[in-house]
Design an enzyme around this catalytic site. Structure first.
Site, mmCIF file in Angstrom:
data_model
loop_
_atom_site.group_PDB
_atom_site.id
_atom_site.type_symbol
_atom_site.label_atom_id
_atom_site.label_comp_id
_atom_site.label_asym_id
_atom_site.label_seq_id
_atom_site.Cartn_x
_atom_site.Cartn_y
_atom_site.Cartn_z
ATOM 1 N N MET A 31 0.480 -0.932 0.517
ATOM 2 C CA MET A 31 0.331 0.095 0.129
ATOM 3 C C MET A 31 0.988 1.371 -0.101
ATOM 4 O O MET A 31 0.523 2.100 1.086
ATOM 5 C CB MET A 31 -1.364 0.188 1.354
ATOM 6 N N HIS A 39 -3.865 -5.124 -9.450
ATOM 7 C CA HIS A 39 -4.837 -3.778 -8.870
ATOM 8 C C HIS A 39 -6.700 -4.917 -8.655
ATOM 9 O O HIS A 39 -6.854 -5.066 -10.428
ATOM 10 C CB HIS A 39 -4.880 -3.107 -10.287
ATOM 11 N N ASP A 46 4.904 1.633 -13.175
ATOM 12 C CA ASP A 46 5.870 2.799 -14.219
ATOM 13 C C ASP A 46 6.249 3.616 -13.375
ATOM 14 O O ASP A 46 4.912 3.879 -11.817
ATOM 15 C CB ASP A 46 5.543 3.046 -15.978
#
Ligand code: GAR
Length: 200
Positions: free
Chosen positions: A90, A109, A141
């Site tokens: 997180m 995700h 990224d």
């Protein structure tokens, strides 16, 4: 065998799915280390009776994000980690860390990206009113959940879903999708061409 390092902050059910996939022979990889930024994470106790090394690197003990990330990177290097796997981690990683492991960090995700990036993806999906959501495995990224997409799977949103029921349905799919994406990587079958990931 590809040595993977798992970064996790909480419950660790995706890590468990990865461990199970390795044990059953569906994934030919070795977990070199599980690193948690949270000393209370359930993920650490979950690994207690396995021979997988767990390390807690508590963010609060570092004065800056970069020092924290340097400690994480150091640990991953000591363990000869070749692929960094984010499993309910997180924290947002800075460009410093991403550069050090360029193209070698994967994330899962709980939404069909680019829809609903960031936190509380399942709640965002419910609030928007979509009829279909799902999960996405992608490379990291510098952006927030913007990296090249490896695999996605759709999950229906039902009339009477709550955040909990939708999250659980998506999570079930995550547990299948993440080991599958990791296996493709470990078999050398993922080719990144710009934004697109080709599966060979
Ligand atoms: C999973 O649903 C994962 O997709 C999500 O956190 C959960 C972790 O569960 N990740 C994110 O929301 C990342 N932004 P787990 O600790 O049981 O694997």
């Amino acid at each position: 065998k590809t040595v993977i390092g798992v970064l996790a902050s909480g419950r660790g059910s995706n890590l468990q799915a990865i461990v199970d996939a390795i044990e059953s022979g569906r994934l030919d990889a070795k977990i070199g280390a599980v690193i948690s930024d949270n000393p209370k994470a359930n993920v650490l106790t979950r690994m207690a009776d396995t021979d997988i090394p767990t390390v807690c690197i508590d963010r609060r003990q570092f004065s800056s994000r970069q020092e924290f990330e340097a400690a994480v990177a150091e640990e991953l290097n000591i363990r000869h980690v070749e692929l960094v796997v984010l499993a309910g981690f997180m924290r947002i990683l800075t460009p410093y860390f991403i550069e050090r492991f360029r193209g070698k960090i994967m994330n899962i995700h709980p939404a069909l990206l680019p829809a609903f990036p960031g936190e509380n993806a399942q709640q965002q999906a419910l609030e928007y009113g979509v009829k279909v959501s799902g999960c996405t495995v992608h490379f990291i990224d510098e952006g927030m959940d913007t990296g090249p997409i490896i695999l996605q799977e759709a999950v229906p949103v039902l009339e009477d879903d709550t955040v909990d029921t939708l999250s659980e349905r998506i999570l079930h799919t995550e547990h299948i999708l993440y080991p599958r994406a990791l296996a493709l990587y470990c078999e050398g079958r993922l080719q990144v061409e710009g934004r697109r990931v080709r599966i060979e």
